[in-house]
Design an enzyme around this catalytic site. Structure first.
Site, PDB file in Angstrom:
ATOM      1  N   HIS A 368       0.805  -1.226   0.000  1.00  0.00           N
ATOM      2  CA  HIS A 368       0.000   0.000   0.000  1.00  0.00           C
ATOM      3  C   HIS A 368       0.835   1.272   0.000  1.00  0.00           C
ATOM      4  CE1 HIS A 368      -3.928  -1.995   0.943  1.00  0.00           C
ATOM      5  NE2 HIS A 368      -3.132  -2.879   1.526  1.00  0.00           N
ATOM      6  N   LYS A 569      -8.704  13.400   5.202  1.00  0.00           N
ATOM      7  CA  LYS A 569      -7.803  12.239   5.150  1.00  0.00           C
ATOM      8  C   LYS A 569      -6.778  12.386   6.273  1.00  0.00           C
ATOM      9  CE  LYS A 569      -6.961  13.512   0.795  1.00  0.00           C
ATOM     10  NZ  LYS A 569      -6.966  12.387  -0.110  1.00  0.00           N
ATOM     11  N   ARG A 570      -5.994  11.347   6.525  1.00  0.00           N
ATOM     12  CA  ARG A 570      -4.898  11.484   7.491  1.00  0.00           C
ATOM     13  C   ARG A 570      -4.053  12.701   7.122  1.00  0.00           C
ATOM     14  NH1 ARG A 570      -1.254   6.813   6.624  1.00  0.00           N
ATOM     15  NH2 ARG A 570      -2.246   6.671   4.597  1.00  0.00           N
ATOM     16  N   LYS A 575       0.316  14.227   1.325  1.00  0.00           N
ATOM     17  CA  LYS A 575      -1.058  14.490   0.898  1.00  0.00           C
ATOM     18  C   LYS A 575      -1.299  15.985   0.681  1.00  0.00           C
ATOM     19  CE  LYS A 575      -2.841  10.394   3.366  1.00  0.00           C
ATOM     20  NZ  LYS A 575      -3.520   9.582   2.346  1.00  0.00           N
ATOM     21  N   THR A 677      -8.933   6.181  -1.694  1.00  0.00           N
ATOM     22  CA  THR A 677     -10.270   5.621  -1.842  1.00  0.00           C
ATOM     23  C   THR A 677     -11.304   6.706  -1.536  1.00  0.00           C
ATOM     24  OG1 THR A 677      -9.965   4.765   0.401  1.00  0.00           O
ATOM     25  CG2 THR A 677      -9.784   3.192  -1.407  1.00  0.00           C
ATOM     26  N   LYS A 681     -15.103   7.868  -3.217  1.00  0.00           N
ATOM     27  CA  LYS A 681     -16.340   8.127  -2.462  1.00  0.00           C
ATOM     28  C   LYS A 681     -16.923   9.496  -2.849  1.00  0.00           C
ATOM     29  CE  LYS A 681     -14.251   5.338   1.114  1.00  0.00           C
ATOM     30  NZ  LYS A 681     -13.299   5.387   2.246  1.00  0.00           N
TER      31      LYS A 681
HETATM   32  C1  26Q Z   1       3.371   0.366  10.311  1.00  0.00           C
HETATM   33  C2  26Q Z   1       4.267  -0.058  11.285  1.00  0.00           C
HETATM   34  C3  26Q Z   1       4.048   0.221  12.614  1.00  0.00           C
HETATM   35  C4  26Q Z   1       2.922   0.929  12.981  1.00  0.00           C
HETATM   36  C5  26Q Z   1       2.023   1.344  12.019  1.00  0.00           C
HETATM   37  C6  26Q Z   1       2.246   1.067  10.688  1.00  0.00           C
HETATM   38  C7  26Q Z   1       1.273   1.526   9.650  1.00  0.00           C
HETATM   39  C8  26Q Z   1      -0.087   1.565   9.928  1.00  0.00           C
HETATM   40  C9  26Q Z   1      -1.001   1.989   8.967  1.00  0.00           C
HETATM   41  C10 26Q Z   1       1.680   1.910   8.389  1.00  0.00           C
HETATM   42  C11 26Q Z   1       0.760   2.332   7.432  1.00  0.00           C
HETATM   43  C12 26Q Z   1      -0.597   2.369   7.713  1.00  0.00           C
HETATM   44  C13 26Q Z   1      -1.613   2.782   6.766  1.00  0.00           C
HETATM   45  C14 26Q Z   1      -1.449   2.914   5.489  1.00  0.00           C
HETATM   46  C15 26Q Z   1      -2.548   3.315   4.580  1.00  0.00           C
HETATM   47  O1  26Q Z   1      -3.649   3.603   4.999  1.00  0.00           O
HETATM   48  N1  26Q Z   1      -2.290   3.346   3.270  1.00  0.00           N
HETATM   49  C16 26Q Z   1      -3.315   3.719   2.290  1.00  0.00           C
HETATM   50  O2  26Q Z   1      -3.911   2.518   1.811  1.00  0.00           O
HETATM   51  C17 26Q Z   1      -5.017   2.811   0.984  1.00  0.00           C
HETATM   52  C18 26Q Z   1      -5.681   1.504   0.611  1.00  0.00           C
HETATM   53  O3  26Q Z   1      -4.908   0.825  -0.324  1.00  0.00           O
HETATM   54  C19 26Q Z   1      -4.593   3.603  -0.233  1.00  0.00           C
HETATM   55  O4  26Q Z   1      -5.748   3.962  -0.948  1.00  0.00           O
HETATM   56  C20 26Q Z   1      -3.824   4.857   0.176  1.00  0.00           C
HETATM   57  O5  26Q Z   1      -3.306   5.492  -0.978  1.00  0.00           O
HETATM   58  C21 26Q Z   1      -2.706   4.488   1.135  1.00  0.00           C
HETATM   59  O6  26Q Z   1      -2.085   5.659   1.625  1.00  0.00           O
END
Ligand code: 26Q
Length: 832
Positions: A368, A569-570, A575, A677, A681
């Site tokens: 991702h 978004k986050r 972003k 995503t 929406k």
């Molecule tokens: C990793 C290691 C330790 C702690 C936390 C994490 C961690 C947690 C969540 C790393 C990344 C995330 C989240 C990533 C995320 O939401 N990515 C998004 O995924 C979506 C679905 O595929 C995409 O549409 C987005 O582009 C992408 O940013």
């Protein structure tokens, strides 16, 4: 009337009666009866309705499991196990009522209690067990699993505290724990009979026969809580199974008897820590051990559950890999192949070759993110301490893999170093990790152990094999694929936007809920002026609802006829929420310079959470508030511009904001947003997109026509070229007076009561490296924003574009996404 046409009506009556009975019983248990004249409160009604729904779903769950078990025993199905550290489910009651077709029944039941259905639905806390897109995608997938009747389990952790609650104090983010279970969770079904041991630490014992066995020092037990996800057009369900950790031994009895009460319970506290919190997406070094333990815990419990089910149904491990797909939602569950190998070798006595064949058949992995710094790695020393047997197995997987690579690419030592599952810690790894520390590369493990690896949008999948995974793509050319993300139309259109749903039902029929492609029937309506007016009326009603919420939460009155320009978004530098704020500042300056100009009024809405340790993201939130305050208190602006930050962004807030948006901001630096995503929406709900040529924006533009999206900014190749040529943001600023005025105003402290220091770091970043090229894209962004204004003045033309956007969104259903996963990733066919 034929019996066939009677059957569904009878079933519906039964469900209604069963539901009303269950509801009465639940209310009765809380002391509310027709006799006592007690009026049930909204939260009580919410819990009673949820419990009643759950009872009906329980029957569907049992039927689905029974059917799948029969097919499993006959080796007719391949079950999918979606392993994810995050499931961002949001609220469940509205979805369950829609799936069970009980909305009207409940509306009446609540009216009898003097409560309205929407008010009651609002009382349900969000299940916010995720950070953002990756977690919400998993939730949309569960919905599609059920809808498509796919035998499946989602596996996750039952965090006690989900994504933190965001408050704002003096314009700054403050985090509070999200105590979502405080009033109990009426949806979960505890399964005390499902218990699996999970260990940590200890050592590996070598037996006389040469076999090895892990003797963990810390013994935990995983217990299951199920959450049932209903289909909307059949009685099938899908299951989200969330694990809860407990100490294996209730207390250390010897310590207890010595009077050492703390010591007696210390291991219970340690076990419980695994259930505490969801980690944010930029976790800092401290507390990382717990994250690794959480990942290992999820993986071990889920795989033991899968193996037990397979053995129950088929009586043998033969065919386990063919009958079961194990999917890794990013690398967070990447220990799965190591744990599966351990279980098959050490507990079930399979040979390496047998175990490895099963593992490779079963496992697949979705990536991702392209950002190298976001690729997960863990220090070898943490493995030694916590997961010594897994480390041995990873070394052995690596040895065999590297032997193979060395045979196929003789003499390329650099290649071996680059693709090894172990980063030897020599030299720069680009991640800023301590030199000299050896680390396990979780993405490498995931790729080597999978039969399929996929990205989440076309551009992302292309870049994935050209950049971060180029070496692996050379070694395994057939392994890499694309599956573009999608969203469930049930939640994101039917439930979030009843007014638009009703309009679509009237114009194109109701089939779009199941076959989103049918939206293409909207295309000819783009020329229909009356339809355009109806779209505008729907949008206005949704904007009124959001305006009321803004008024309620922030005490700010917004102009409902202004253009609602939304970015939710986050909060992340890539972003580029900051680029949005820079545009707002320049618009503010332009209005002040020309107060009599014919401005298109705008309300800019921003929402999102910053990970608690992410200083820059937090500073962007503060700047947003500072700018919002200055604009709101400047009488020269009138109602032509407002900036509002809505706190505590989450699934439910998104469900109110998105239907009210005119303009969707999807403005990441090209090549950084894997898919997005939210972009889907918004378009589905009749917003136009201002966006960069990034992620799924590209495929959306292609689906409904590039001219129907406001695209701007450098494309990926141009971003790379500019960086190679030596990018100088300071020069860009010098040459653009509009941009200069914006940066100067921030730097001078115009928005921070003269405190020039507050945003110095932010400004220095922009003028220094400007990693995400905000300065380079600023001018073109303003050009695109001006085009937005021009089109918005022409109501009819705007509505026609909205219609064309909606008409082109058919392919962005998560149902289509899951069909592609089944075809390209999970089917027996994909095993080759
Ligand atoms: C990793 C290691 C330790 C702690 C936390 C994490 C961690 C947690 C969540 C790393 C990344 C995330 C989240 C990533 C995320 O939401 N990515 C998004 O995924 C979506 C679905 O595929 C995409 O549409 C987005 O582009 C992408 O940013």
């Amino acid at each position: 009337m034929t019996t066939a046409s009677l059957a569904p009506a009878v079933a519906a009556t039964d469900a209604r009666a069963a539901f009303q009975h269950a509801l009465r019983r639940e209310l009765h248990a809380s002391g509310v009866t027709a006799q006592t004249a007690t009026i049930a409160t909204a939260p009580l009604l919410m819990r009673a309705a949820a419990a009643a729904c759950r009872e009906l779903l329980g029957q569907r769950w049992a039927d689905t499991q029974a059917a799948d078990a029969v097919r499993g025993a006959r080796a007719e199905v391949r079950r999918v196990h979606y392993l994810s550290m995050e499931f961002l489910m949001g609220r469940a009651l509205g979805n369950a009522l829609a799936a069970l077709k009980l909305d009207d029944t409940l509306r009446e039941a609540f009216a009898a209690q003097g409560q309205s259905l929407p008010d009651v639905l609002e009382r349900e806390p969000d299940a916010a067990l995720g950070n953002g897109g990756l977690g919400r995608l998993a939730a949309c997938f569960l919905d599609s699993f059920a809808e498509l009747g796919l035998p499946s389990f989602g596996y996750g952790l039952r965090y006690q505290y989900g994504m933190f609650a965001q408050g704002i104090q003096d314009g700054r983010q403050v985090e509070a724990p999200d105590d979502w279970l405080a009033l109990g969770n009426p949806w979960e079904v505890m399964r005390p009979e499902l218990r699996y041991p999970v260990g940590f630490g200890g050592h590996v014992e070598v037996r006389a026969d040469g076999s090895r066995r892990w003797m963990p020092a810390e013994a935990l037990v995983a217990t299951a809580y199920d959450f049932i996800v209903p289909a909307h057009h059949s009685a099938r369900v899908s299951t989200l199974r969330q694990w809860h950790a407990q100490a294996a031994a209730p207390i250390d009895f010897a310590a207890f008897c010595r009077g050492e009460h703390h010591a007696a319970a210390a291991h219970r506290v340690a076990a419980d820590a695994l259930n505490w919190v969801l980690y944010p997406d930029d976790s800092t070094e401290s507390g990382r051990t717990l994250r690794l333990k959480q990942e290992a815990f999820l993986v071990s419990a889920s795989l033991q559950d899968l193996i037990a089910r397979h053995l129950r149904e088929t009586g043998s491990l033969q065919g386990l890999g063919r009958a079961n797909a194990i999917h890794l939602n990013d690398t967070h569950p990447a220990l799965a192949p190591a744990e599966l190998m351990r279980l098959l070798l050490d507990d079930h006595g399979l040979s390496w070759d047998e175990a490895w064949a099963i593992t490779r058949e079963a496992v697949s992995y979705t990536n991702h993110t392209l950002m190298p710094e976001a690729l997960e790695t863990w220090p070898v020393r943490m493995f030694e301490a916590l997961l010594p047997r897994h480390l041995e197995l990873i070394y052995e997987i690596n040895r065999r893999f590297l032997d193979d690579v060395a045979l196929r690419f003789p003499g390329d030592v650099a290649l071996l170093r680059r693709v090894s599952l172990i980063d030897e810690g020599q030299g720069e790894d680009g991640n800023g990790h301590g030199h000299g520390e050896r680390r396990v590369r979780m993405a490498a493990l995931s790729i080597v152990a999978s039969h399929r690896v996929n990205g989440v949008a076309a551009l992302h999948s292309e870049l994935m094999v050209q950049t971060i995974f180029a070496d692996y793509a050379r070694i395994f050319p057939c392994r890499f694929h694309n599956v573009t993300n999608g969203v469930t139309p049930r939640r994101w259109l039917q439930q979030a936007n009843p007014a638009l749903s009703a309009l679509l039902d009237a114009r194109i029929g109701t089939g779009w809920r199941q076959r989103l492609d049918e939206l293409e029937r909207v295309k000819p309506l783009a020329a229909d002026v009356e339809f355009g007016e109806q779209l505008q009326a729907v949008k206005r009603a949704n904007k009124l609802r959001l305006a009321a919420r803004i008024q309620r939460e922030l005490g700010v009155a917004v102009n409902v006829d202004s253009l609602f320009d939304v970015q939710i978004k986050r909060i992340h530098e890539y972003k580029r929420q900051l680029l949005n704020v820079l545009h707002v500042i320049s618009r503010y300056q332009a209005i002040v310079a020309n107060p009599d100009g014919d401005w298109v009024p705008r309300t800019v809405v921003i929402a999102g959470k910053a990970a608690s340790a992410y200083v820059t993201a937090k500073s962007i939130i503060q700047l947003t508030h500072d700018v919002a305050r200055v604009i709101a208190s400047d009488p020269r602006v009138g109602d032509r511009l407002r900036l509002v930050f809505l706190p505590n962004y989450g699934v439910s807030l998104a469900e109110t904001i998105i239907p009210a948006a005119d303009l969707s901001e999807q403005i990441s630096t090209a090549g950084t947003e894997a898919s997005g995503t939210g972009n889907m929406k918004f378009a589905l709900n009749g917003a136009l997109t201002i966006g960069t040529w990034d992620g799924a924006n590209i495929e959306m533009a292609q689906a409904f026509g590039e001219r129907n999206m406001f695209t701007f900014g450098l494309r990926t190749e141009q971003v790379d070229a500019l960086k190679r040529a030596g990018y100088e943001p300071r020069q860009v600023v010098e040459q653009n007076p509009t941009l200069r005025a914006v940066i100067d105003a921030i730097a001078r402290g115009d928005f921070s009561q003269g405190d020039a220091g507050r945003y110095r770091a932010l400004v220095d970043k922009l003028l220094g490296e400007d990693v995400y090229l905000l300065m380079a894209d600023f001018a073109d962004y303003l050009r695109a924003q001006a085009e937005v204004d021009t089109l918005f003045r022409d109501r009819q033309a705007w509505a026609a574009r909205v219609a064309l956007n909606i008409a082109g969104m058919g392919m962005f259903s998560s149902d289509r996404t899951i069909e592609e996963y089944i075809d390209r990733v999970w089917s027996v066919k994909s095993l080759g």
